[in-house]
Design a protein around this motif. Structure first.
Motif, PDB file in Angstrom:
ATOM      1  N   ALA A 166      38.174  46.818  48.728  1.00 17.04           N
ATOM      2  CA  ALA A 166      38.895  46.380  49.886  1.00 17.04           C
ATOM      3  C   ALA A 166      39.625  44.848  50.453  1.00 17.04           C
ATOM      4  CB  ALA A 166      39.834  47.226  51.238  1.00 17.04           C
ATOM      5  N   THR A 167      40.171  44.066  49.902  1.00 15.08           N
ATOM      6  CA  THR A 167      40.607  42.868  50.364  1.00 15.08           C
ATOM      7  C   THR A 167      41.726  42.495  51.187  1.00 15.08           C
ATOM      8  OG1 THR A 167      42.659  42.423  47.996  1.00 15.08           O
ATOM      9  CG2 THR A 167      40.156  41.983  47.383  1.00 15.08           C
ATOM     10  N   GLN A 168      42.039  43.433  51.275  1.00 16.25           N
ATOM     11  CA  GLN A 168      43.295  43.097  53.076  1.00 16.25           C
ATOM     12  C   GLN A 168      42.220  42.675  54.172  1.00 16.25           C
ATOM     13  OE1 GLN A 168      45.064  46.857  54.766  1.00 16.25           O
ATOM     14  NE2 GLN A 168      46.637  45.881  54.242  1.00 16.25           N
ATOM     15  N   PHE A 169      41.423  43.164  54.078  1.00 13.37           N
ATOM     16  CA  PHE A 169      40.547  42.130  55.335  1.00 13.37           C
ATOM     17  C   PHE A 169      38.913  43.055  54.823  1.00 13.37           C
ATOM     18  CE2 PHE A 169      38.501  44.340  59.160  1.00 13.37           C
ATOM     19  CZ  PHE A 169      37.544  42.826  60.023  1.00 13.37           C
ATOM     20  N   PHE A 170      37.994  41.619  54.596  1.00 15.14           N
ATOM     21  CA  PHE A 170      36.978  41.586  54.753  1.00 15.14           C
ATOM     22  C   PHE A 170      35.626  40.519  54.853  1.00 15.14           C
ATOM     23  CE2 PHE A 170      38.339  39.544  50.423  1.00 15.14           C
ATOM     24  CZ  PHE A 170      37.966  38.590  51.470  1.00 15.14           C
ATOM     25  N   ILE A 171      34.766  40.969  55.054  1.00 13.01           N
ATOM     26  CA  ILE A 171      34.025  39.086  55.448  1.00 13.01           C
ATOM     27  C   ILE A 171      32.228  39.661  54.355  1.00 13.01           C
ATOM     28  CG2 ILE A 171      32.042  38.729  57.630  1.00 13.01           C
ATOM     29  CD1 ILE A 171      33.911  40.818  59.587  1.00 13.01           C
ATOM     30  N   ILE A 172      31.934  38.104  54.168  1.00 13.18           N
ATOM     31  CA  ILE A 172      31.157  38.006  53.184  1.00 13.18           C
ATOM     32  C   ILE A 172      30.389  37.096  53.344  1.00 13.18           C
ATOM     33  CG2 ILE A 172      32.714  38.646  51.362  1.00 13.18           C
ATOM     34  CD1 ILE A 172      32.450  35.571  50.804  1.00 13.18           C
ATOM     35  N   ARG A 173      29.030  37.199  53.540  1.00 15.26           N
ATOM     36  CA  ARG A 173      27.593  35.664  53.717  1.00 15.26           C
ATOM     37  C   ARG A 173      28.554  35.102  53.217  1.00 15.26           C
ATOM     38  NH1 ARG A 173      22.965  37.278  56.281  1.00 15.26           N
ATOM     39  NH2 ARG A 173      23.014  39.291  55.513  1.00 15.26           N
ATOM     40  N   ALA A 174      28.308  34.010  53.018  1.00 18.36           N
ATOM     41  CA  ALA A 174      29.306  32.767  52.526  1.00 18.36           C
ATOM     42  C   ALA A 174      27.824  32.358  51.652  1.00 18.36           C
ATOM     43  CB  ALA A 174      29.751  31.718  53.793  1.00 18.36           C
ATOM     44  N   LYS A 175      27.242  32.644  50.796  1.00 19.74           N
ATOM     45  CA  LYS A 175      26.305  32.342  49.916  1.00 19.74           C
ATOM     46  C   LYS A 175      26.719  31.754  48.588  1.00 19.74           C
ATOM     47  CE  LYS A 175      22.077  34.487  51.391  1.00 19.74           C
ATOM     48  NZ  LYS A 175      21.168  33.081  51.801  1.00 19.74           N
ATOM     49  N   GLN A 176      26.257  30.983  47.819  1.00 18.89           N
ATOM     50  CA  GLN A 176      27.261  30.787  46.596  1.00 18.89           C
ATOM     51  C   GLN A 176      27.677  31.980  45.285  1.00 18.89           C
ATOM     52  OE1 GLN A 176      29.136  27.958  46.319  1.00 18.89           O
ATOM     53  NE2 GLN A 176      30.118  28.990  44.962  1.00 18.89           N
ATOM     54  N   GLU A 177      26.625  32.421  45.316  1.00 17.49           N
ATOM     55  CA  GLU A 177      26.079  34.076  44.351  1.00 17.49           C
ATOM     56  C   GLU A 177      27.537  34.983  44.578  1.00 17.49           C
ATOM     57  OE1 GLU A 177      22.908  34.271  46.794  1.00 17.49           O
ATOM     58  OE2 GLU A 177      24.096  32.404  45.767  1.00 17.49           O
ATOM     59  N   VAL A 178      27.719  35.062  46.035  1.00 17.30           N
ATOM     60  CA  VAL A 178      29.221  35.848  46.550  1.00 17.30           C
ATOM     61  C   VAL A 178      30.434  35.134  46.400  1.00 17.30           C
ATOM     62  CG1 VAL A 178      29.789  36.819  48.580  1.00 17.30           C
ATOM     63  CG2 VAL A 178      27.436  36.829  48.034  1.00 17.30           C
ATOM     64  N   ILE A 179      30.302  34.633  46.930  1.00 14.07           N
ATOM     65  CA  ILE A 179      31.699  33.400  46.997  1.00 14.07           C
ATOM     66  C   ILE A 179      31.818  32.874  45.042  1.00 14.07           C
ATOM     67  CG2 ILE A 179      32.862  31.250  46.615  1.00 14.07           C
ATOM     68  CD1 ILE A 179      31.737  30.441  49.575  1.00 14.07           C
ATOM     69  N   ASP A 180      31.527  33.264  44.010  1.00 15.89           N
ATOM     70  CA  ASP A 180      31.613  34.027  42.501  1.00 15.89           C
ATOM     71  C   ASP A 180      32.080  34.601  42.167  1.00 15.89           C
ATOM     72  OD1 ASP A 180      30.710  30.294  42.604  1.00 15.89           O
ATOM     73  OD2 ASP A 180      29.038  30.983  42.079  1.00 15.89           O
ATOM     74  N   CYS A 181      31.624  35.485  42.681  1.00 21.26           N
ATOM     75  CA  CYS A 181      32.931  36.592  42.139  1.00 21.26           C
ATOM     76  C   CYS A 181      33.438  36.802  42.939  1.00 21.26           C
ATOM     77  CB  CYS A 181      31.728  37.993  43.181  1.00 21.26           C
ATOM     78  SG  CYS A 181      29.533  38.457  42.934  1.00 21.26           S
ATOM     79  N   PHE A 182      34.099  36.019  43.391  1.00 25.24           N
ATOM     80  CA  PHE A 182      35.684  36.298  43.344  1.00 25.24           C
ATOM     81  C   PHE A 182      35.789  35.062  42.405  1.00 25.24           C
ATOM     82  CE2 PHE A 182      33.846  37.664  47.630  1.00 25.24           C
ATOM     83  CZ  PHE A 182      35.348  38.847  47.823  1.00 25.24           C
ATOM     84  N   LEU A 183      35.748  33.467  42.321  1.00 27.93           N
ATOM     85  CA  LEU A 183      36.132  32.551  41.781  1.00 27.93           C
ATOM     86  C   LEU A 183      36.113  33.466  40.418  1.00 27.93           C
ATOM     87  CD1 LEU A 183      34.824  30.173  43.744  1.00 27.93           C
ATOM     88  CD2 LEU A 183      36.195  30.472  43.766  1.00 27.93           C
ATOM     89  N   SER A 184      35.138  33.862  39.728  1.00 29.43           N
ATOM     90  CA  SER A 184      34.765  34.368  38.379  1.00 29.43           C
ATOM     91  C   SER A 184      35.775  35.413  38.043  1.00 29.43           C
ATOM     92  CB  SER A 184      33.412  34.714  38.351  1.00 29.43           C
ATOM     93  OG  SER A 184      32.718  35.106  38.928  1.00 29.43           O
ATOM     94  N   CYS A 185      36.227  36.272  39.245  1.00 34.18           N
ATOM     95  CA  CYS A 185      37.168  37.525  38.832  1.00 34.18           C
ATOM     96  C   CYS A 185      38.321  37.142  38.219  1.00 34.18           C
ATOM     97  CB  CYS A 185      37.628  38.282  40.372  1.00 34.18           C
ATOM     98  SG  CYS A 185      37.974  40.229  40.366  1.00 34.18           S
ATOM     99  N   GLU A 186      38.721  38.284  37.543  1.00 32.00           N
ATOM    100  CA  GLU A 186      39.892  38.364  36.037  1.00 32.00           C
ATOM    101  C   GLU A 186      40.698  39.537  36.755  1.00 32.00           C
ATOM    102  OE1 GLU A 186      41.577  35.641  35.114  1.00 32.00           O
ATOM    103  OE2 GLU A 186      40.492  34.966  35.356  1.00 32.00           O
ATOM    104  N   PRO A 187      41.882  39.279  36.763  1.00 27.69           N
ATOM    105  CA  PRO A 187      42.314  40.451  36.705  1.00 27.69           C
ATOM    106  C   PRO A 187      42.822  41.298  35.669  1.00 27.69           C
ATOM    107  CG  PRO A 187      43.667  39.536  38.589  1.00 27.69           C
ATOM    108  CD  PRO A 187      42.561  38.427  37.502  1.00 27.69           C
ATOM    109  N   ILE A 188      42.118  43.095  35.503  1.00 28.58           N
ATOM    110  CA  ILE A 188      41.931  44.270  34.844  1.00 28.58           C
ATOM    111  C   ILE A 188      43.677  44.721  34.026  1.00 28.58           C
ATOM    112  CG2 ILE A 188      40.490  45.805  33.206  1.00 28.58           C
ATOM    113  CD1 ILE A 188      38.100  44.194  35.190  1.00 28.58           C
ATOM    114  N   PRO A 189      44.437  44.645  32.854  1.00 30.54           N
ATOM    115  CA  PRO A 189      45.388  45.825  33.210  1.00 30.54           C
ATOM    116  C   PRO A 189      45.358  46.469  33.331  1.00 30.54           C
ATOM    117  CG  PRO A 189      45.100  43.720  31.385  1.00 30.54           C
ATOM    118  CD  PRO A 189      44.121  43.789  31.919  1.00 30.54           C
ATOM    119  N   GLY A 190      45.872  47.412  34.007  1.00 29.27           N
ATOM    120  CA  GLY A 190      46.001  48.743  34.111  1.00 29.27           C
ATOM    121  C   GLY A 190      45.285  49.126  35.913  1.00 29.27           C
TER     122      GLY A 190
END
Length: 296
Positions: free
Chosen positions: A165-189
């Motif tokens: 869930a992206t509505q409310f989350f907490i992350i450890r602000a490590k680059q490899e964690v942030i990269d999981c979001f930055l490299s994410c692409e929506p997937i149809p369906g």
């Protein structure tokens, strides 16, 4: 707690629920005993900077691409401006009324350095959906049995468990964690929450996820209110203003009798500081609230 507080920043993202976002900022900045810095990205042309520390306006995009753009821009801004150790993401209309909820979750992450994200699945209780659509004693008994089994890890009649869930989350602000979001692409369906889960598992495992079990399953009963987290994410300003055109038998139907944001504020008398917070508490008409935004 003081140590946690000084290395944490809030990323807030808003499309068109701008009055919710303004009050959310006032809750965090003016009413929390330990206010937190806020980075806010917003794609509403009607919004102007309020009391957030950093604001960035973005162009509106389609639902999933727009949500991901706002989220990624806020994460990058938080990282470059504050160099935090923890980042909290809240959608503008998602209020956490008790700040201890946040600090307790971060404390758990502090105690286990393997934990990279704290959130819940964006899942559905299929038994509850069936019961809401057509109640029966058989389904009620199945729900009771399923609830017991789920406490031991069984996922009977739960859908969309493979999601974050992206509505409310907490992350450890490590680059490899942030990269999981930055490299994410929506997937149809599939939902963005499922796409994020798949991308997260390219680098990490389930052992790196702290589940907000208080909120699982989110649908249908924890979507707008999760009492144990003091989380309130209603889309309508007050009781009687929800405008759901679906049939009352629809499992996602929102009754006009459901409490809205006004009733949430009334429940927490310690939350009274803020221009827009007071405006909602004292409004004679709620037509002004979140102009143009859906109330379902």
């Amino acid at each position: 707690m003081e140590k946690i507080h000084t290395k944490t920043v809030v990323c807030m993202t808003t499309y068109d629920r701008i009055d919710c976002a303004r009050i959310n900022q006032e809750i965090i900045k003016l009413n929390y005993k330990r206010p937190l810095p806020i980075v806010h990205t917003c794609s509403s042309k009607a919004y102007q900077k309020h009391i957030e520390d950093v604001f960035l306006a973005r162009e509106p995009l389609s639902l999933q691409y727009g949500a991901l753009d706002l989220l990624n821009q806020s994460l990058k801004l938080a990282q470059s401006t504050f160099s935090p150790e923890y980042i909290i993401h809240l959608e503008g209309d998602t209020w956490i009324m008790n700040e201890h909820v946040i600090y307790n979750l971060i404390t758990k992450m502090e105690q286990n350095k393997d934990l990279m994200i704290c959130t819940s699945a964006w899942d559905e209780d299929l038994l509850a959906f069936k019961y809401l659509k057509k109640p029966s004693l058989k389904l009620k008994l199945q729900q009771l049995v399923a609830a017991t089994g789920r406490k031991f890890g069984f996922t009977y009649q739960l859908a969309c468990r493979d999601s974050l869930a992206t509505q409310f989350f907490i992350i450890r602000a490590k680059q490899e964690v942030i990269d999981c979001f930055l490299s994410c692409e929506p997937i149809p369906g599939i939902d963005l929450e499922q796409a994020l889960y798949r991308n997260f598992l390219k680098k990490f495992t389930e052992k790196n996820i702290l589940r907000m079990k208080e909120r699982e399953p989110i649908h249908p009963f924890n979507r707008y209110v999760t009492e144990k987290l003091t989380l309130f994410s209603q889309h309508w300003p007050a009781r009687g203003t929800a405008n759901d055109q679906r049939e009352p038998t629809h499992p996602r139907y929102i009754s006009p009798n459901f409490d809205g944001k006004l009733e949430t504020l009334q429940r927490f008398p310690n939350m009274r500081k803020g221009e827009y917070l007071q405006k909602l508490l004292n409004a004679e008409s709620l037509d002004y609230y979140n102009p143009g935004a859906s109330r379902t």
